[in-house]
Design a protein around this motif. Structure first.
Motif, PDB file in Angstrom:
ATOM      1  N   ASN A   1      73.760  94.775  33.188  1.00 16.89           N
ATOM      2  CA  ASN A   1      72.977  95.611  32.271  1.00 16.89           C
ATOM      3  C   ASN A   1      73.946  96.541  31.568  1.00 16.89           C
ATOM      4  O   ASN A   1      74.265  97.618  32.082  1.00 16.89           O
ATOM      5  CB  ASN A   1      71.949  96.452  33.041  1.00 16.89           C
ATOM      6  CG  ASN A   1      71.068  95.608  33.941  1.00 16.89           C
ATOM      7  OD1 ASN A   1      70.916  95.931  35.117  1.00 16.89           O
ATOM      8  ND2 ASN A   1      70.521  94.537  33.420  1.00 16.89           N
TER       9      ASN A   1
ATOM     10  N   PHE B   1      58.797  95.422  38.848  1.00 19.54           N
ATOM     11  CA  PHE B   1      59.335  96.210  37.751  1.00 19.54           C
ATOM     12  C   PHE B   1      60.161  97.368  38.292  1.00 19.54           C
ATOM     13  O   PHE B   1      59.721  98.083  39.201  1.00 19.54           O
ATOM     14  CB  PHE B   1      58.181  96.778  36.901  1.00 19.54           C
ATOM     15  CG  PHE B   1      58.644  97.649  35.762  1.00 19.54           C
ATOM     16  CD1 PHE B   1      58.817  97.116  34.494  1.00 19.54           C
ATOM     17  CD2 PHE B   1      58.914  99.001  35.952  1.00 19.54           C
ATOM     18  CE1 PHE B   1      59.263  97.909  33.440  1.00 19.54           C
ATOM     19  CE2 PHE B   1      59.358  99.806  34.907  1.00 19.54           C
ATOM     20  CZ  PHE B   1      59.531  99.250  33.645  1.00 19.54           C
TER      21      PHE B   1
ATOM     22  N   VAL C   1      60.163  86.443  46.849  1.00 19.55           N
ATOM     23  CA  VAL C   1      60.865  86.772  45.619  1.00 19.55           C
ATOM     24  C   VAL C   1      61.423  88.182  45.789  1.00 19.55           C
ATOM     25  O   VAL C   1      60.747  89.078  46.313  1.00 19.55           O
ATOM     26  CB  VAL C   1      59.960  86.610  44.377  1.00 19.55           C
ATOM     27  CG1 VAL C   1      58.724  87.450  44.464  1.00 19.55           C
ATOM     28  CG2 VAL C   1      60.715  86.906  43.100  1.00 19.55           C
TER      29      VAL C   1
ATOM     30  N   ASP D   1      63.233  95.218  46.066  1.00 20.21           N
ATOM     31  CA  ASP D   1      61.792  94.983  46.224  1.00 20.21           C
ATOM     32  C   ASP D   1      61.571  93.521  46.546  1.00 20.21           C
ATOM     33  O   ASP D   1      62.305  92.658  46.060  1.00 20.21           O
ATOM     34  CB  ASP D   1      61.045  95.310  44.924  1.00 20.21           C
ATOM     35  CG  ASP D   1      61.177  96.763  44.507  1.00 20.21           C
ATOM     36  OD1 ASP D   1      60.653  97.626  45.243  1.00 20.21           O
ATOM     37  OD2 ASP D   1      61.798  97.044  43.475  1.00 20.21           O
TER      38      ASP D   1
ATOM     39  N   SER E   1      64.335  96.460  34.444  1.00 21.00           N
ATOM     40  CA  SER E   1      64.459  95.076  34.901  1.00 21.00           C
ATOM     41  C   SER E   1      63.101  94.657  35.413  1.00 21.00           C
ATOM     42  O   SER E   1      62.412  95.460  36.062  1.00 21.00           O
ATOM     43  CB  SER E   1      65.452  94.958  36.053  1.00 21.00           C
ATOM     44  OG  SER E   1      66.707  95.474  35.685  1.00 21.00           O
ATOM     45  N   GLN E   2      62.700  93.435  35.118  1.00 24.98           N
ATOM     46  CA  GLN E   2      61.390  92.961  35.573  1.00 24.98           C
ATOM     47  C   GLN E   2      61.493  91.482  35.904  1.00 24.98           C
ATOM     48  O   GLN E   2      62.006  90.692  35.105  1.00 24.98           O
ATOM     49  CB  GLN E   2      60.349  93.199  34.471  1.00 24.98           C
ATOM     50  CG  GLN E   2      58.918  92.965  34.912  1.00 24.98           C
ATOM     51  CD  GLN E   2      57.903  93.606  33.980  1.00 24.98           C
ATOM     52  OE1 GLN E   2      58.230  93.953  32.837  1.00 24.98           O
ATOM     53  NE2 GLN E   2      56.675  93.776  34.451  1.00 24.98           N
ATOM     54  N   SER E   3      61.013  91.119  37.089  1.00 25.32           N
ATOM     55  CA  SER E   3      60.968  89.705  37.445  1.00 25.32           C
ATOM     56  C   SER E   3      59.515  89.268  37.551  1.00 25.32           C
ATOM     57  O   SER E   3      58.662  90.014  38.048  1.00 25.32           O
ATOM     58  CB  SER E   3      61.702  89.438  38.762  1.00 25.32           C
ATOM     59  OG  SER E   3      60.981  89.927  39.857  1.00 25.32           O
TER      60      SER E   3
ATOM     61  N   LEU F   1      63.842  91.333  43.980  1.00 26.51           N
ATOM     62  CA  LEU F   1      64.538  91.895  42.815  1.00 26.51           C
ATOM     63  C   LEU F   1      65.452  93.008  43.284  1.00 26.51           C
ATOM     64  O   LEU F   1      65.004  93.948  43.955  1.00 26.51           O
ATOM     65  CB  LEU F   1      63.542  92.439  41.780  1.00 26.51           C
ATOM     66  CG  LEU F   1      64.192  93.092  40.542  1.00 26.51           C
ATOM     67  CD1 LEU F   1      65.005  92.101  39.733  1.00 26.51           C
ATOM     68  CD2 LEU F   1      63.118  93.739  39.648  1.00 26.51           C
TER      69      LEU F   1
ATOM     70  N   SER G   1      71.306  93.458  37.597  1.00 25.56           N
ATOM     71  CA  SER G   1      69.983  93.093  38.111  1.00 25.56           C
ATOM     72  C   SER G   1      70.091  91.665  38.614  1.00 25.56           C
ATOM     73  O   SER G   1      70.753  90.839  37.981  1.00 25.56           O
ATOM     74  CB  SER G   1      68.928  93.130  37.006  1.00 25.56           C
ATOM     75  OG  SER G   1      68.895  94.393  36.398  1.00 25.56           O
TER      76      SER G   1
ATOM     77  N   SER H   1      67.616  88.551  40.611  1.00 20.86           N
ATOM     78  CA  SER H   1      66.393  88.102  41.280  1.00 20.86           C
ATOM     79  C   SER H   1      66.714  86.858  42.095  1.00 20.86           C
ATOM     80  O   SER H   1      67.478  85.991  41.666  1.00 20.86           O
ATOM     81  CB  SER H   1      65.283  87.820  40.268  1.00 20.86           C
ATOM     82  OG  SER H   1      65.542  86.643  39.557  1.00 20.86           O
TER      83      SER H   1
ATOM     84  N   THR I   1      68.436  95.804  42.014  1.00 23.89           N
ATOM     85  CA  THR I   1      69.226  96.436  40.961  1.00 23.89           C
ATOM     86  C   THR I   1      70.296  97.274  41.636  1.00 23.89           C
ATOM     87  O   THR I   1      70.102  97.769  42.753  1.00 23.89           O
ATOM     88  CB  THR I   1      68.392  97.323  40.008  1.00 23.89           C
ATOM     89  OG1 THR I   1      67.979  98.511  40.687  1.00 23.89           O
ATOM     90  CG2 THR I   1      67.157  96.586  39.496  1.00 23.89           C
TER      91      THR I   1
END
Lengths: 121, 121
Positions: free
Chosen positions: B119, A116, B78, B66, A97-99, B80, B97, B99, B82
């Motif tokens: 996911n 990431f 911001v 994060d 997963s990546q923002s 993120l 996931s 954000s 998971t």
């Protein structure tokens, strides 16, 4: 907006997978990367971090891509990508997963935030 | 910053899992939710979308979290996340996931951007 996010991620991952040292041009001095919990700031340091990751060949396969406008004037973009990462011999693809937060600059965008994470099964 | 993100997500997911109709208070009129690709805007519409999801009982288990500062003055965050989503009888937890972009408001924060994806394995 989805088109910008699509174009950006196409370019980002094709660059990452062909010559990831070239990714420095997508970051700026104030840009931040958090990669598997490790924080890095600045284009040069981020490019070195990415270049030093412990794999030779890598392929990103994007599975989902979503984007929204963000920032006080709505000209930035927040993007969430999920997908598969195939590294080296490719026996065990990893989910990731990546923002990103993309900020406008002239006719283009640079990466301001990048987070990431691998999603271990 | 990590502490704010942790406090926010603790509150967000405990509210989601106990009475998700109460989540409206965390969004504003300009807030956006993209849930599995479906876009919704505004606190009331978002709360209705979340309340109408096709499960009764749900439990979020955060695995990674994060955060980075964002926005032109660096006062937004911001985030993120998971983790795993356990729904109803809990036989098959789903990975997710999510954000968030959190904007400051007084002594607290509200959700400006929210993107959620399952996911699938």
């Amino acid at each position: 907006m989805e088109q910008i996010a699509q174009q950006f991620t196409d370019f980002y991952y094709s660059t990452f997978d062909s010559d990831r040292s070239q990714l420095a041009s997508l970051y700026r001095a104030q840009s931040m990367l958090t990669f598997e919990g490790a924080q890095t700031q600045g284009a040069q340091a981020i490019a070195e971090k990415l270049a030093g990751l412990p794999f030779q060949r890598v392929q990103h396969k994007v599975e989902t891509l979503d984007a929204q406008p963000t920032g006080s004037d709505g000209t930035s973009l927040v993007v969430l990508v999920t997908g598969m990462l195939v590294v080296d011999d490719g026996q065990n693809p990893l989910k990731f997963s990546q923002s990103f937060t993309l900020n406008p600059e002239g006719n283009s965008y640079y990466v301001f935030n990048d987070i990431f994470r691998l999603n271990y099964g």
